[in-house]
Scaffold this motif. Structure first.
Motif, PDB file in Angstrom:
ATOM      1  N   GLY A   1       0.791  -1.187   0.147  1.00  0.00           N
ATOM      2  CA  GLY A   1       0.035   0.140   0.181  1.00  0.00           C
ATOM      3  C   GLY A   1       0.818   1.414   0.194  1.00  0.00           C
ATOM      4  O   GLY A   1       0.267   2.516   0.089  1.00  0.00           O
ATOM      5  N   LYS A   2       2.156   1.204  -0.048  1.00  0.00           N
ATOM      6  CA  LYS A   2       2.954   2.510  -0.302  1.00  0.00           C
ATOM      7  C   LYS A   2       3.930   2.377  -1.378  1.00  0.00           C
ATOM      8  O   LYS A   2       4.196   1.219  -1.760  1.00  0.00           O
ATOM      9  N   PHE A   3       4.330   3.765  -1.933  1.00  0.00           N
ATOM     10  CA  PHE A   3       5.098   3.809  -3.098  1.00  0.00           C
ATOM     11  C   PHE A   3       6.652   3.651  -2.284  1.00  0.00           C
ATOM     12  O   PHE A   3       6.993   4.227  -1.308  1.00  0.00           O
ATOM     13  N   LYS A   4       7.238   2.740  -3.106  1.00  0.00           N
ATOM     14  CA  LYS A   4       8.660   2.492  -2.603  1.00  0.00           C
ATOM     15  C   LYS A   4       9.609   2.436  -3.797  1.00  0.00           C
ATOM     16  O   LYS A   4       9.231   2.173  -4.968  1.00  0.00           O
ATOM     17  N   PRO A   5      10.677   2.938  -3.938  1.00  0.00           N
ATOM     18  CA  PRO A   5      11.793   3.254  -4.852  1.00  0.00           C
ATOM     19  C   PRO A   5      12.153   1.760  -5.159  1.00  0.00           C
ATOM     20  O   PRO A   5      12.584   0.872  -4.487  1.00  0.00           O
ATOM     21  N   LEU A   6      12.036   1.390  -6.611  1.00  0.00           N
ATOM     22  CA  LEU A   6      12.688   0.133  -6.853  1.00  0.00           C
ATOM     23  C   LEU A   6      13.871   0.364  -7.690  1.00  0.00           C
ATOM     24  O   LEU A   6      14.758  -0.294  -7.072  1.00  0.00           O
ATOM     25  N   GLU A   7      14.174   1.253  -8.247  1.00  0.00           N
ATOM     26  CA  GLU A   7      15.459   1.351  -8.810  1.00  0.00           C
ATOM     27  C   GLU A   7      15.498   2.689  -9.629  1.00  0.00           C
ATOM     28  O   GLU A   7      14.761   3.606  -9.906  1.00  0.00           O
ATOM     29  N   LYS A   8      17.019   3.414 -10.182  1.00  0.00           N
ATOM     30  CA  LYS A   8      17.018   4.342 -10.873  1.00  0.00           C
ATOM     31  C   LYS A   8      17.638   4.051 -12.203  1.00  0.00           C
ATOM     32  O   LYS A   8      18.647   3.264 -12.078  1.00  0.00           O
ATOM     33  N   VAL A   9      17.219   4.654 -13.018  1.00  0.00           N
ATOM     34  CA  VAL A   9      17.682   4.403 -14.437  1.00  0.00           C
ATOM     35  C   VAL A   9      17.925   6.031 -15.117  1.00  0.00           C
ATOM     36  O   VAL A   9      17.286   6.829 -14.909  1.00  0.00           O
ATOM     37  N   ARG A  10      19.004   6.074 -15.722  1.00  0.00           N
ATOM     38  CA  ARG A  10      19.640   6.981 -16.617  1.00  0.00           C
ATOM     39  C   ARG A  10      19.056   7.161 -17.863  1.00  0.00           C
ATOM     40  O   ARG A  10      18.911   6.226 -18.601  1.00  0.00           O
ATOM     41  N   GLY A  11      18.115   8.144 -18.135  1.00  0.00           N
ATOM     42  CA  GLY A  11      17.378   8.334 -19.530  1.00  0.00           C
ATOM     43  C   GLY A  11      16.148   7.777 -19.645  1.00  0.00           C
ATOM     44  O   GLY A  11      15.789   6.680 -18.888  1.00  0.00           O
ATOM     45  N   ARG A  12      15.266   8.563 -20.251  1.00  0.00           N
ATOM     46  CA  ARG A  12      13.724   8.141 -20.151  1.00  0.00           C
ATOM     47  C   ARG A  12      13.572   6.914 -21.069  1.00  0.00           C
ATOM     48  O   ARG A  12      12.920   6.250 -20.545  1.00  0.00           O
ATOM     49  N   LYS A  13      14.223   7.034 -22.089  1.00  0.00           N
ATOM     50  CA  LYS A  13      14.183   5.650 -22.969  1.00  0.00           C
ATOM     51  C   LYS A  13      14.156   4.600 -22.353  1.00  0.00           C
ATOM     52  O   LYS A  13      13.735   3.445 -22.434  1.00  0.00           O
ATOM     53  N   LYS A  14      15.545   4.376 -21.567  1.00  0.00           N
ATOM     54  CA  LYS A  14      15.959   3.270 -21.026  1.00  0.00           C
ATOM     55  C   LYS A  14      14.976   2.813 -19.929  1.00  0.00           C
ATOM     56  O   LYS A  14      14.626   1.875 -19.680  1.00  0.00           O
ATOM     57  N   ALA A  15      14.434   4.098 -19.062  1.00  0.00           N
ATOM     58  CA  ALA A  15      13.790   3.692 -18.081  1.00  0.00           C
ATOM     59  C   ALA A  15      12.236   3.047 -18.576  1.00  0.00           C
ATOM     60  O   ALA A  15      11.827   2.231 -18.018  1.00  0.00           O
ATOM     61  N   LEU A  16      11.814   3.555 -19.625  1.00  0.00           N
ATOM     62  CA  LEU A  16      10.698   2.876 -20.260  1.00  0.00           C
ATOM     63  C   LEU A  16      10.799   1.560 -20.797  1.00  0.00           C
ATOM     64  O   LEU A  16       9.928   0.849 -20.424  1.00  0.00           O
ATOM     65  N   ASN A  17      12.042   1.096 -21.304  1.00  0.00           N
ATOM     66  CA  ASN A  17      12.471  -0.120 -21.565  1.00  0.00           C
ATOM     67  C   ASN A  17      12.330  -0.945 -20.337  1.00  0.00           C
ATOM     68  O   ASN A  17      12.295  -2.128 -20.331  1.00  0.00           O
ATOM     69  N   ARG A  18      13.005  -0.372 -19.378  1.00  0.00           N
ATOM     70  CA  ARG A  18      13.150  -1.407 -18.065  1.00  0.00           C
ATOM     71  C   ARG A  18      11.906  -1.476 -17.485  1.00  0.00           C
ATOM     72  O   ARG A  18      11.818  -2.483 -16.673  1.00  0.00           O
ATOM     73  N   ILE A  19      10.894  -0.818 -17.376  1.00  0.00           N
ATOM     74  CA  ILE A  19       9.576  -0.879 -16.938  1.00  0.00           C
ATOM     75  C   ILE A  19       8.928  -2.193 -17.771  1.00  0.00           C
ATOM     76  O   ILE A  19       8.342  -2.856 -16.928  1.00  0.00           O
TER      77      ILE A  19
END
Length: 99
Positions: free
Chosen positions: A13-31
């Motif tokens: 029930g809480k938002f928690k950080p999972l990881e950090k990715v450099r660059g929006r395109k890399k973040a979307l692919n990682r999702i």
């Protein structure tokens, strides 16, 4: 400046950080990679996407996600004003039932 995009998850029930990715395109692919690893195998469950600004990257993300999930239902909507105030226009969320 550093172009770091946090990937968050909802756990207990809480938002928690999972990881950090450099660059929006890399973040979307990682999702999408995370979704492939965690998604329930039930085909009748819908996948949801919410976004702030509908830009080219978001449209490409939606297209890539539709290829990944096949013929499953995909619900697409923009974030509300309350969430948008806190996240900014580049917010993107994906919702699915995990294993």
């Amino acid at each position: 400046m550093l172009n770091i995009n946090p990937i968050m998850e909802v756990a207990e029930g809480k938002f928690k950080p999972l990881e950090k990715v450099r660059g929006r395109k890399k973040a979307l692919n990682r999702i999408i990679e995370i979704m492939k690893l965690r998604k329930s195998d039930q085909q009748d469950e819908a996948v949801g996407i919410v976004y702030g600004d509908q830009d080219e990257l978001v449209l490409n993300f939606i297209e890539q996600l539709q290829k990944t999930i096949g013929n499953q239902k995909l619900m697409i909507n923009s974030v509300g004003s309350a969430v948008g105030v806190h996240t900014g226009p580049s917010a993107l969320g994906i919702f699915f039932l995990s294993k």
